[in-house]
Design a protein around this motif. Sequence first.
Motif, PDB file in Angstrom:
ATOM      1  N   LEU A 112       0.818  -1.215   0.000  1.00  0.00           N
ATOM      2  CA  LEU A 112       0.000   0.000   0.000  1.00  0.00           C
ATOM      3  C   LEU A 112       0.851   1.264   0.000  1.00  0.00           C
ATOM      4  O   LEU A 112       0.577   2.201  -0.756  1.00  0.00           O
ATOM      5  N   VAL A 113       1.888   1.298   0.824  1.00  0.00           N
ATOM      6  CA  VAL A 113       2.772   2.470   0.869  1.00  0.00           C
ATOM      7  C   VAL A 113       3.449   2.678  -0.482  1.00  0.00           C
ATOM      8  O   VAL A 113       3.545   3.801  -0.981  1.00  0.00           O
ATOM      9  N   GLY A 114       3.916   1.596  -1.081  1.00  0.00           N
ATOM     10  CA  GLY A 114       4.557   1.696  -2.389  1.00  0.00           C
ATOM     11  C   GLY A 114       3.619   2.233  -3.453  1.00  0.00           C
ATOM     12  O   GLY A 114       3.979   3.120  -4.227  1.00  0.00           O
ATOM     13  N   LEU A 115       2.393   1.717  -3.482  1.00  0.00           N
ATOM     14  CA  LEU A 115       1.418   2.176  -4.468  1.00  0.00           C
ATOM     15  C   LEU A 115       1.037   3.643  -4.253  1.00  0.00           C
ATOM     16  O   LEU A 115       0.908   4.400  -5.219  1.00  0.00           O
ATOM     17  N   VAL A 116       0.876   4.048  -2.992  1.00  0.00           N
ATOM     18  CA  VAL A 116       0.530   5.444  -2.699  1.00  0.00           C
ATOM     19  C   VAL A 116       1.656   6.373  -3.132  1.00  0.00           C
ATOM     20  O   VAL A 116       1.410   7.417  -3.756  1.00  0.00           O
ATOM     21  N   LEU A 117       2.893   6.023  -2.819  1.00  0.00           N
ATOM     22  CA  LEU A 117       4.024   6.874  -3.219  1.00  0.00           C
ATOM     23  C   LEU A 117       4.122   7.010  -4.738  1.00  0.00           C
ATOM     24  O   LEU A 117       4.337   8.103  -5.263  1.00  0.00           O
ATOM     25  N   ILE A 118       3.951   5.915  -5.437  1.00  0.00           N
ATOM     26  CA  ILE A 118       4.021   5.951  -6.898  1.00  0.00           C
ATOM     27  C   ILE A 118       2.861   6.769  -7.465  1.00  0.00           C
ATOM     28  O   ILE A 118       3.053   7.577  -8.382  1.00  0.00           O
ATOM     29  N   LEU A 161       3.065  10.163  -9.779  1.00  0.00           N
ATOM     30  CA  LEU A 161       2.449  10.261 -11.104  1.00  0.00           C
ATOM     31  C   LEU A 161       1.483  11.437 -11.204  1.00  0.00           C
ATOM     32  O   LEU A 161       1.320  12.010 -12.289  1.00  0.00           O
ATOM     33  N   THR A 162       0.857  11.804 -10.087  1.00  0.00           N
ATOM     34  CA  THR A 162      -0.068  12.944 -10.108  1.00  0.00           C
ATOM     35  C   THR A 162       0.647  14.265  -9.905  1.00  0.00           C
ATOM     36  O   THR A 162       0.024  15.321 -10.004  1.00  0.00           O
ATOM     37  N   GLY A 163       1.916  14.241  -9.610  1.00  0.00           N
ATOM     38  CA  GLY A 163       2.688  15.462  -9.434  1.00  0.00           C
ATOM     39  C   GLY A 163       2.600  16.057  -8.040  1.00  0.00           C
ATOM     40  O   GLY A 163       3.066  17.160  -7.803  1.00  0.00           O
ATOM     41  N   THR A 164       2.000  15.342  -7.105  1.00  0.00           N
ATOM     42  CA  THR A 164       1.865  15.837  -5.736  1.00  0.00           C
ATOM     43  C   THR A 164       3.211  15.893  -5.034  1.00  0.00           C
ATOM     44  O   THR A 164       3.498  16.836  -4.303  1.00  0.00           O
ATOM     45  N   ILE A 165       4.010  14.870  -5.236  1.00  0.00           N
ATOM     46  CA  ILE A 165       5.370  14.865  -4.696  1.00  0.00           C
ATOM     47  C   ILE A 165       6.338  14.725  -5.864  1.00  0.00           C
ATOM     48  O   ILE A 165       5.954  14.322  -6.951  1.00  0.00           O
TER      49      ILE A 165
END
Length: 62
Positions: free
Chosen positions: A15-21, A25-29
């Motif tokens: 879950l952490v990996g998917l959230v970070l990716i 991809l959305t440009g948030t981080i």
Amino acid sequence: MQANVGGFDRIARILVGLVLIALTLTGTIGVWGWIGIVPLATGALRFCPLYTVLGIKTCPMK
């Protein structure tokens, strides 16, 4: 390679990996979000090299 990641630890890593990716991809981080590949891979493969070095095992299997 013997499985040393199990249960809650595995789900949390994926879950952490998917959230970070997704945030990358959305440009948030920034590009640092691609580090999410590491927990995603260790959760999917059920093996963490650092756990082996430290002698940690969260997988109940022998």
